[in-house]
Every structure is written in structure tokens, then in C-alpha cells.
Scaffold this motif. Structure first.
Motif, PDB file in Angstrom:
ATOM      1  N   PHE A  45      94.047  24.673  -2.082  1.00 13.53           N
ATOM      2  CA  PHE A  45      93.795  26.106  -2.213  1.00 13.53           C
ATOM      3  C   PHE A  45      92.300  26.403  -2.263  1.00 13.53           C
ATOM      4  O   PHE A  45      91.817  27.306  -1.580  1.00 13.53           O
ATOM      5  CB  PHE A  45      94.463  26.659  -3.470  1.00 13.53           C
ATOM      6  CG  PHE A  45      94.057  28.071  -3.784  1.00 13.53           C
ATOM      7  CD1 PHE A  45      94.646  29.132  -3.127  1.00 13.53           C
ATOM      8  CD2 PHE A  45      93.073  28.326  -4.726  1.00 13.53           C
ATOM      9  CE1 PHE A  45      94.264  30.442  -3.402  1.00 13.53           C
ATOM     10  CE2 PHE A  45      92.684  29.618  -5.010  1.00 13.53           C
ATOM     11  CZ  PHE A  45      93.279  30.687  -4.345  1.00 13.53           C
ATOM     12  N   GLU A  46      91.566  25.656  -3.083  1.00 14.76           N
ATOM     13  CA  GLU A  46      90.128  25.899  -3.218  1.00 14.76           C
ATOM     14  C   GLU A  46      89.425  25.738  -1.872  1.00 14.76           C
ATOM     15  O   GLU A  46      88.553  26.528  -1.523  1.00 14.76           O
ATOM     16  CB  GLU A  46      89.521  24.972  -4.260  1.00 14.76           C
ATOM     17  CG  GLU A  46      89.922  25.353  -5.678  1.00 14.76           C
ATOM     18  CD  GLU A  46      89.418  24.377  -6.728  1.00 14.76           C
ATOM     19  OE1 GLU A  46      89.036  23.234  -6.385  1.00 14.76           O
ATOM     20  OE2 GLU A  46      89.427  24.766  -7.904  1.00 14.76           O
ATOM     21  N   LYS A  47      89.816  24.743  -1.104  1.00 15.03           N
ATOM     22  CA  LYS A  47      89.206  24.525   0.216  1.00 15.03           C
ATOM     23  C   LYS A  47      89.543  25.672   1.161  1.00 15.03           C
ATOM     24  O   LYS A  47      88.674  26.209   1.844  1.00 15.03           O
ATOM     25  CB  LYS A  47      89.672  23.191   0.795  1.00 15.03           C
ATOM     26  CG  LYS A  47      89.040  22.863   2.125  1.00 15.03           C
ATOM     27  CD  LYS A  47      89.478  21.503   2.623  1.00 15.03           C
ATOM     28  CE  LYS A  47      88.826  21.202   3.960  1.00 15.03           C
ATOM     29  NZ  LYS A  47      89.259  19.924   4.511  1.00 15.03           N
ATOM     30  N   ALA A  48      90.814  26.060   1.207  1.00 15.81           N
ATOM     31  CA  ALA A  48      91.233  27.150   2.096  1.00 15.81           C
ATOM     32  C   ALA A  48      90.581  28.464   1.687  1.00 15.81           C
ATOM     33  O   ALA A  48      90.090  29.210   2.536  1.00 15.81           O
ATOM     34  CB  ALA A  48      92.757  27.276   2.082  1.00 15.81           C
ATOM     35  N   ALA A  49      90.554  28.758   0.392  1.00 17.57           N
ATOM     36  CA  ALA A  49      89.970  30.011  -0.088  1.00 17.57           C
ATOM     37  C   ALA A  49      88.486  30.076   0.234  1.00 17.57           C
ATOM     38  O   ALA A  49      87.981  31.123   0.659  1.00 17.57           O
ATOM     39  CB  ALA A  49      90.209  30.162  -1.583  1.00 17.57           C
ATOM     40  N   SER A  50      87.776  28.969   0.064  1.00 19.05           N
ATOM     41  CA  SER A  50      86.339  28.989   0.342  1.00 19.05           C
ATOM     42  C   SER A  50      86.075  29.192   1.838  1.00 19.05           C
ATOM     43  O   SER A  50      85.111  29.867   2.208  1.00 19.05           O
ATOM     44  CB  SER A  50      85.656  27.721  -0.171  1.00 19.05           C
ATOM     45  OG  SER A  50      86.084  26.587   0.549  1.00 19.05           O
ATOM     46  N   MET A  51      86.933  28.654   2.696  1.00 14.30           N
ATOM     47  CA  MET A  51      86.769  28.869   4.135  1.00 14.30           C
ATOM     48  C   MET A  51      87.007  30.338   4.496  1.00 14.30           C
ATOM     49  O   MET A  51      86.248  30.925   5.255  1.00 14.30           O
ATOM     50  CB  MET A  51      87.704  27.958   4.925  1.00 14.30           C
ATOM     51  CG  MET A  51      87.275  26.503   4.900  1.00 14.30           C
ATOM     52  SD  MET A  51      88.182  25.416   6.036  1.00 14.30           S
ATOM     53  CE  MET A  51      89.864  25.686   5.585  1.00 14.30           C
ATOM     54  N   PHE A  52      88.053  30.945   3.939  1.00  7.43           N
ATOM     55  CA  PHE A  52      88.331  32.354   4.200  1.00  7.43           C
ATOM     56  C   PHE A  52      87.225  33.238   3.644  1.00  7.43           C
ATOM     57  O   PHE A  52      86.782  34.179   4.311  1.00  7.43           O
ATOM     58  CB  PHE A  52      89.684  32.775   3.598  1.00  7.43           C
ATOM     59  CG  PHE A  52      90.847  32.347   4.420  1.00  7.43           C
ATOM     60  CD1 PHE A  52      91.080  32.889   5.680  1.00  7.43           C
ATOM     61  CD2 PHE A  52      91.727  31.399   3.938  1.00  7.43           C
ATOM     62  CE1 PHE A  52      92.175  32.486   6.442  1.00  7.43           C
ATOM     63  CE2 PHE A  52      92.814  30.996   4.682  1.00  7.43           C
ATOM     64  CZ  PHE A  52      93.037  31.536   5.937  1.00  7.43           C
ATOM     65  N   ASP A  53      86.777  32.951   2.432  1.00 11.25           N
ATOM     66  CA  ASP A  53      85.703  33.744   1.825  1.00 11.25           C
ATOM     67  C   ASP A  53      84.435  33.671   2.664  1.00 11.25           C
ATOM     68  O   ASP A  53      83.756  34.682   2.858  1.00 11.25           O
ATOM     69  CB  ASP A  53      85.417  33.264   0.400  1.00 11.25           C
ATOM     70  CG  ASP A  53      86.529  33.639  -0.575  1.00 11.25           C
ATOM     71  OD1 ASP A  53      87.369  34.507  -0.242  1.00 11.25           O
ATOM     72  OD2 ASP A  53      86.550  33.053  -1.675  1.00 11.25           O
ATOM     73  N   ALA A  54      84.116  32.489   3.191  1.00 10.04           N
ATOM     74  CA  ALA A  54      82.921  32.330   4.014  1.00 10.04           C
ATOM     75  C   ALA A  54      83.020  33.153   5.298  1.00 10.04           C
ATOM     76  O   ALA A  54      82.062  33.787   5.716  1.00 10.04           O
ATOM     77  CB  ALA A  54      82.686  30.855   4.337  1.00 10.04           C
ATOM     78  N   VAL A  55      84.177  33.157   5.922  1.00 10.26           N
ATOM     79  CA  VAL A  55      84.381  33.905   7.156  1.00 10.26           C
ATOM     80  C   VAL A  55      84.282  35.408   6.883  1.00 10.26           C
ATOM     81  O   VAL A  55      83.690  36.151   7.651  1.00 10.26           O
ATOM     82  CB  VAL A  55      85.746  33.556   7.796  1.00 10.26           C
ATOM     83  CG1 VAL A  55      86.085  34.532   8.912  1.00 10.26           C
ATOM     84  CG2 VAL A  55      85.731  32.137   8.308  1.00 10.26           C
ATOM     85  N   LEU A  56      84.854  35.855   5.778  1.00 17.28           N
ATOM     86  CA  LEU A  56      84.841  37.278   5.453  1.00 17.28           C
ATOM     87  C   LEU A  56      83.437  37.791   5.093  1.00 17.28           C
ATOM     88  O   LEU A  56      83.162  38.968   5.253  1.00 17.28           O
ATOM     89  CB  LEU A  56      85.819  37.570   4.320  1.00 17.28           C
ATOM     90  CG  LEU A  56      87.282  37.371   4.679  1.00 17.28           C
ATOM     91  CD1 LEU A  56      88.161  37.516   3.440  1.00 17.28           C
ATOM     92  CD2 LEU A  56      87.727  38.345   5.757  1.00 17.28           C
ATOM     93  N   GLN A  57      82.573  36.901   4.643  1.00 17.67           N
ATOM     94  CA  GLN A  57      81.218  37.308   4.273  1.00 17.67           C
ATOM     95  C   GLN A  57      80.306  37.423   5.477  1.00 17.67           C
ATOM     96  O   GLN A  57      79.273  38.054   5.409  1.00 17.67           O
ATOM     97  CB  GLN A  57      80.624  36.314   3.271  1.00 17.67           C
ATOM     98  CG  GLN A  57      81.276  36.419   1.916  1.00 17.67           C
ATOM     99  CD  GLN A  57      80.729  35.390   0.940  1.00 17.67           C
ATOM    100  OE1 GLN A  57      79.820  34.630   1.259  1.00 17.67           O
ATOM    101  NE2 GLN A  57      81.275  35.366  -0.256  1.00 17.67           N
ATOM    102  N   ASP A  58      80.677  36.788   6.570  1.00 21.29           N
ATOM    103  CA  ASP A  58      79.827  36.820   7.783  1.00 21.29           C
ATOM    104  C   ASP A  58      79.876  38.171   8.465  1.00 21.29           C
ATOM    105  O   ASP A  58      80.717  38.948   8.375  1.00 21.29           O
ATOM    106  CB  ASP A  58      80.234  35.740   8.772  1.00 21.29           C
ATOM    107  CG  ASP A  58      79.882  34.355   8.238  1.00 21.29           C
ATOM    108  OD1 ASP A  58      79.049  34.259   7.330  1.00 21.29           O
ATOM    109  OD2 ASP A  58      80.446  33.389   8.766  1.00 21.29           O
TER     110      ASP A  58
END
Length: 58
Positions: A45-58
Motif C-alpha cells: 500500500f505504501e509503495k502504491a500510494a506514494s506512486m499515485f501521490d507523486a503522479v498527482l503532484q506533477d
């Protein structure tokens, strides 16, 4: 994370497996304590959430 408590968890069931959450597999996400059935599910979950959060911040 030793400072997180099971009684503060927003869920009773692991979102990955459907099994009950356990105290040694909690994480903090956007201010909420989220629980998982084991550390593997938590880490996934932590890995998936950090990937989604990174994409949403771009």
C-alpha cells in the motif's frame, strides 16, 4: 510504526486481503491510521500510494 495504535485505525479489514488488521501493520496516510493484515500488505500500500501521490503532484 510504534506510535500508531489499532484503536485509532479507520478500518477493521485489510483492503488488499480482506483479513482482519493487526497492530504491527499500521501506517499513516493523509492523517489517518490505516491497517493491514501483515507488513507485506502495508508495504505494498505504501509503495502504491506514494506512486499515485507523486503522479498527482506533477
Amino acid at each position: 510504526m510504534a506510535d500508531l495504535r489499532l484503536e485509532d485505525c479507520v478500518n477493521d479489514i485489510c483492503p488488499w486481503s480482506g483479513d482482519p488488521v493487526v497492530e504491527d501493520s499500521l501506517t499513516l496516510y493523509k492523517g489517518a491510521v490505516v491497517g493491514f493484515c501483515n507488513t507485506g500488505c502495508r508495504d505494498k500500500f505504501e509503495k502504491a500510494a506514494s506512486m499515485f501521490d507523486a503522479v498527482l503532484q506533477d
